[in-house]
Design a protein around this motif. Structure first.
Motif, PDB file in Angstrom:
ATOM      1  N   GLN B 114      92.498  42.424  91.924  1.00 35.86           N
ATOM      2  CA  GLN B 114      91.036  42.524  91.955  1.00 35.86           C
ATOM      3  C   GLN B 114      90.575  43.634  92.895  1.00 35.86           C
ATOM      4  OE1 GLN B 114      90.515  38.352  93.013  1.00 35.86           O
ATOM      5  NE2 GLN B 114      89.570  37.923  91.012  1.00 35.86           N
ATOM      6  N   PHE B 115      91.217  43.694  94.052  1.00 32.91           N
ATOM      7  CA  PHE B 115      90.879  44.766  95.003  1.00 32.91           C
ATOM      8  C   PHE B 115      91.135  46.136  94.378  1.00 32.91           C
ATOM      9  CE2 PHE B 115      90.654  42.472  99.207  1.00 32.91           C
ATOM     10  CZ  PHE B 115      89.518  43.121  99.646  1.00 32.91           C
ATOM     11  N   ALA B 116      92.296  46.255  93.738  1.00 34.82           N
ATOM     12  CA  ALA B 116      92.650  47.554  93.139  1.00 34.82           C
ATOM     13  C   ALA B 116      91.621  47.957  92.083  1.00 34.82           C
ATOM     14  CB  ALA B 116      94.049  47.494  92.534  1.00 34.82           C
ATOM     15  N   ALA B 117      91.211  47.003  91.250  1.00 42.32           N
ATOM     16  CA  ALA B 117      90.258  47.310  90.178  1.00 42.32           C
ATOM     17  C   ALA B 117      88.902  47.722  90.756  1.00 42.32           C
ATOM     18  CB  ALA B 117      90.110  46.096  89.263  1.00 42.32           C
ATOM     19  N   TRP B 118      88.432  46.973  91.742  1.00 40.38           N
ATOM     20  CA  TRP B 118      87.133  47.291  92.356  1.00 40.38           C
ATOM     21  C   TRP B 118      87.207  48.652  93.053  1.00 40.38           C
ATOM     22  CZ3 TRP B 118      84.107  43.077  95.612  1.00 40.38           C
ATOM     23  CH2 TRP B 118      82.770  43.467  95.754  1.00 40.38           C
ATOM     24  N   ASP B 119      88.324  48.922  93.739  1.00 36.06           N
ATOM     25  CA  ASP B 119      88.485  50.212  94.416  1.00 36.06           C
ATOM     26  C   ASP B 119      88.459  51.373  93.419  1.00 36.06           C
ATOM     27  OD1 ASP B 119      88.499  49.497  97.061  1.00 36.06           O
ATOM     28  OD2 ASP B 119      90.683  49.470  97.283  1.00 36.06           O
ATOM     29  N   VAL B 120      89.079  51.196  92.270  1.00 39.10           N
ATOM     30  CA  VAL B 120      89.050  52.265  91.254  1.00 39.10           C
ATOM     31  C   VAL B 120      87.602  52.569  90.872  1.00 39.10           C
ATOM     32  CG1 VAL B 120      89.589  52.813  88.840  1.00 39.10           C
ATOM     33  CG2 VAL B 120      91.347  51.808  90.320  1.00 39.10           C
ATOM     34  N   HIS B 121      86.832  51.505  90.644  1.00 37.40           N
ATOM     35  CA  HIS B 121      85.422  51.702  90.268  1.00 37.40           C
ATOM     36  C   HIS B 121      84.662  52.400  91.405  1.00 37.40           C
ATOM     37  CE1 HIS B 121      81.729  51.156  88.212  1.00 37.40           C
ATOM     38  NE2 HIS B 121      81.260  50.205  89.005  1.00 37.40           N
ATOM     39  N   ASN B 122      84.967  52.031  92.638  1.00 37.21           N
ATOM     40  CA  ASN B 122      84.284  52.636  93.791  1.00 37.21           C
ATOM     41  C   ASN B 122      84.665  54.104  93.967  1.00 37.21           C
ATOM     42  OD1 ASN B 122      82.943  50.296  94.432  1.00 37.21           O
ATOM     43  ND2 ASN B 122      84.434  49.625  95.969  1.00 37.21           N
ATOM     44  N   VAL B 123      85.956  54.394  93.905  1.00 35.09           N
ATOM     45  CA  VAL B 123      86.392  55.777  94.168  1.00 35.09           C
ATOM     46  C   VAL B 123      85.962  56.702  93.021  1.00 35.09           C
ATOM     47  CG1 VAL B 123      88.360  57.274  94.715  1.00 35.09           C
ATOM     48  CG2 VAL B 123      88.319  54.942  95.570  1.00 35.09           C
ATOM     49  N   GLY B 124      85.930  56.171  91.808  1.00 35.95           N
ATOM     50  CA  GLY B 124      85.426  56.977  90.692  1.00 35.95           C
ATOM     51  C   GLY B 124      83.974  57.388  90.933  1.00 35.95           C
ATOM     52  N   ARG B 125      83.171  56.441  91.412  1.00 42.35           N
ATOM     53  CA  ARG B 125      81.771  56.768  91.709  1.00 42.35           C
ATOM     54  C   ARG B 125      81.663  57.732  92.891  1.00 42.35           C
ATOM     55  NH1 ARG B 125      78.929  51.053  92.226  1.00 42.35           N
ATOM     56  NH2 ARG B 125      81.031  50.395  92.837  1.00 42.35           N
ATOM     57  N   LEU B 126      82.519  57.542  93.902  1.00 40.06           N
ATOM     58  CA  LEU B 126      82.492  58.458  95.056  1.00 40.06           C
ATOM     59  C   LEU B 126      82.846  59.874  94.626  1.00 40.06           C
ATOM     60  CD1 LEU B 126      84.297  56.317  97.809  1.00 40.06           C
ATOM     61  CD2 LEU B 126      81.873  56.936  97.755  1.00 40.06           C
ATOM     62  N   GLU B 127      83.827  59.998  93.746  1.00 40.00           N
ATOM     63  CA  GLU B 127      84.232  61.339  93.308  1.00 40.00           C
ATOM     64  C   GLU B 127      83.084  62.057  92.607  1.00 40.00           C
ATOM     65  OE1 GLU B 127      86.451  62.108  89.778  1.00 40.00           O
ATOM     66  OE2 GLU B 127      87.916  63.312  90.850  1.00 40.00           O
ATOM     67  N   ARG B 128      82.318  61.320  91.842  1.00 39.53           N
ATOM     68  CA  ARG B 128      81.239  61.963  91.080  1.00 39.53           C
ATOM     69  C   ARG B 128      80.099  62.454  91.968  1.00 39.53           C
ATOM     70  NH1 ARG B 128      83.152  58.307  87.413  1.00 39.53           N
ATOM     71  NH2 ARG B 128      81.724  56.603  87.915  1.00 39.53           N
ATOM     72  N   LEU B 159      87.192  51.760  84.246  1.00 36.88           N
ATOM     73  CA  LEU B 159      86.702  51.443  85.595  1.00 36.88           C
ATOM     74  C   LEU B 159      86.280  52.714  86.326  1.00 36.88           C
ATOM     75  CD1 LEU B 159      89.466  48.861  86.584  1.00 36.88           C
ATOM     76  CD2 LEU B 159      87.016  48.346  86.401  1.00 36.88           C
ATOM     77  N   TRP B 160      87.089  53.755  86.199  1.00 38.82           N
ATOM     78  CA  TRP B 160      86.835  55.016  86.925  1.00 38.82           C
ATOM     79  C   TRP B 160      85.553  55.689  86.408  1.00 38.82           C
ATOM     80  CZ3 TRP B 160      89.334  57.306  91.035  1.00 38.82           C
ATOM     81  CH2 TRP B 160      89.005  58.636  91.308  1.00 38.82           C
ATOM     82  N   GLY B 161      85.364  55.679  85.130  1.00 40.14           N
ATOM     83  CA  GLY B 161      84.266  56.442  84.550  1.00 40.14           C
ATOM     84  C   GLY B 161      82.946  55.716  84.436  1.00 40.14           C
ATOM     85  N   SER B 162      82.918  54.423  84.686  1.00 38.97           N
ATOM     86  CA  SER B 162      81.667  53.660  84.535  1.00 38.97           C
ATOM     87  C   SER B 162      80.780  53.837  85.761  1.00 38.97           C
ATOM     88  CB  SER B 162      81.981  52.174  84.340  1.00 38.97           C
ATOM     89  OG  SER B 162      82.768  51.988  83.180  1.00 38.97           O
ATOM     90  N   SER B 163      79.461  53.741  85.533  1.00 38.26           N
ATOM     91  CA  SER B 163      78.549  54.003  86.647  1.00 38.26           C
ATOM     92  C   SER B 163      78.266  52.767  87.496  1.00 38.26           C
ATOM     93  CB  SER B 163      77.247  54.608  86.136  1.00 38.26           C
ATOM     94  OG  SER B 163      76.677  53.763  85.161  1.00 38.26           O
ATOM     95  N   GLU B 164      77.870  51.682  86.888  1.00 34.17           N
ATOM     96  CA  GLU B 164      77.546  50.494  87.697  1.00 34.17           C
ATOM     97  C   GLU B 164      77.978  49.239  86.962  1.00 34.17           C
ATOM     98  OE1 GLU B 164      73.424  50.562  88.792  1.00 34.17           O
ATOM     99  OE2 GLU B 164      73.879  51.602  90.676  1.00 34.17           O
TER     100      GLU B 164
END
Lengths: 266, 179
Positions: B114-128, B159-164
């Motif tokens: 769960q942590f890994a999945a949430w982190d992917v979503h977070n870092v994808g948004r940070l990169e953008r 997860l990486w490419g989604s916004s919210e």
């Protein structure tokens, strides 16, 4: 071309940053090793650790720079010694073959770094392996590098192979397994040449084995490499036997690790 | 400027400057639209990279010194790594405040997947927004928790490419690709 090329002058591009042994051992938080830190609580490197994947990445980068230095060291051994009694042709041929292996390992390591999301030069490089390969006596050089450091490589590659197996990562598992096979051969070369070149020279044999202990000890602090269940890097008895280590020699490395562990706790 | 309190104020074991750290934290907070006071506690004795949220309101963060370190130059401060660490923590706070994560387990009840999945979503948004990256590093971590499969890689990309995403969506994607 000069003999005995100094570690400080090894060619690296701007991606690589060198960390001296003094800096590494002098880190008040504990020296960095095997993708972890000598000051950490011990834990076997597995994917189940919260920081397992990142530690594996850091360790893989350490392997990569180690392969570069092993290539440089074996190449120097081909060149630094005069052909003859000091360095027989068969020894130089073994070192040439090792260069070929290490070059292949460098390429494999680059691909593995990419696979694991690591940039080349992402972590500091320490040149201890190459420094051991600067010993002016070819017997001591082969003992320090091929038996101590390549022996460590056997333990590291086997640990990484198991990591890949546990993670279900066939790329890592197979690459480590193939490199492990080469490392066993390199250690065997070191064992064979140690015995052949010191057959009638007990004093030289003792000096070489003492040099090996010094190098082994440098990588045994805090018991990070040993036979305990929580040793981050597991000492690999079977492959060391195949590489020409006697049971007594393996016991000695295991004891060294246990002693270092006790010292760290007290 | 966001008010940032860095503890300790000076360091003995690492070559960090609390003022510089405070500036980086403030910069990340402003980029993410966080305009309240932040406290950052640093354990300089640890070179590990752990981090956690001690309090969501007021914002109180805790990190190992290694979570802010330049891996090329041990003991030195690393801006990129710090932006990644602080950015992930602040996005987790914003997510939980959004109402989309009301059904998410508490932080100490999240498992590694769960942590890994949430982190992917977070870092994808940070990169953008120009605050992070290391997409392949995150992919490797995600694969370690979800399997080295095409299904897991497709889940990662979502997860990486989604916004919210909501917690329910992150959990659905994560569970859906585990071996």
């Amino acid at each position: 071309m000069r003999k005995i090329f100094p570690a400080e002058e090894l060619a690296r591009d701007s991606r690589f940053i060198r960390q001296s042994n003094e800096q590494r051992m002098g880190d008040p938080r504990g020296a960095r090793i095997a993708g972890g830190n000598a000051g950490d609580a011990l834990a076997k490197l597995t994917p189940g650790l919260p920081n397992g994947p990142d530690r594996a990445r850091a360790l893989m980068h350490g392997i990569f720079v180690g392969e570069i230095q092993a290539l440089e060291g074996a190449g120097r051994t081909c060149w630094d010694f005069e052909l003859g009694d000091e360095a027989p042709l068969a020894l130089k041929l073994d070192m040439a073959r090792q260069c070929w292996d290490e070059a292949r390992h460098c390429e494999i390591s680059v691909v593995l770094a990419e696979h694991m999301g690591t940039e080349l030069g992402e972590y500091a490089e320490n040149a201890l392996l190459y420094e051991a390969a600067c010993n002016p006596d070819p017997v001591l050089r082969l003992t320090g590098v091929n038996r101590a450091l390549e022996g460590l490589a056997i333990d590291v590659f086997n640990t990484m192979k198991e990591f890949g197996n546990m993670a279900g990562d066939p790329v890592l598992e197979f690459c480590e397994d193939w490199m492990l096979a080469d490392e066993v051969t390199h250690v065997k070369m070191g064992s064979d040449w140690l015995r052949r070149l010191t057959e009638n020279d007990k004093d030289r044999l003792d000096k070489a084995l003492e040099f090996q202990k010094v190098v082994d000890r440098l990588f045994s602090f805090n018991g990070f490499r040993g036979e305990e269940d929580d040793s981050p890097i597991q000492l690999t008895r079977r492959f060391r036997e195949l590489a020409g280590f006697t049971d007594e020699e393996i016991d000695e490395i295991a004891d060294m690790s246990r002693d270092a562990r006790s010292e760290a706790i007290t | 400027m966001v008010q940032v309190s860095v503890k300790p104020e000076s360091f003995e074991m690492v070559l960090y400057d609390a003022a510089v750290i405070g500036e980086v934290v403030a910069e990340v907070a402003e980029r993410l639209g966080v305009d309240e006071a932040i406290t950052l506690n640093i354990d300089e004795t640890s070179p590990l990279g752990r981090s956690k949220i001690l309090s969501y309101d007021p914002i109180d963060l805790w990190v190992d010194g290694g979570a802010l370190e330049n891996t090329q130059r041990p003991r030195n401060f690393g801006q990129a790594r710090s932006r990644d660490t602080i950015g992930r923590l602040l996005l987790r706070i914003l997510d939980r405040r959004s109402g989309r994560f009301d059904d998410a387990p508490a932080d100490d009840e999240l498992d590694l997947s769960q942590f890994a999945a949430w982190d992917v979503h977070n870092v994808g948004r940070l990169e953008r927004i120009g605050l992070g990256g290391q997409k392949k590093r995150r992919l490797y971590q995600f694969r370690n928790r979800h399997g080295f499969t095409d299904t897991a890689d497709a889940a990662f990309e979502e997860l990486w490419g989604s916004s919210e995403l909501s917690w329910a969506e992150i959990e659905r994607i994560s569970v859906g690709c585990r071996p």
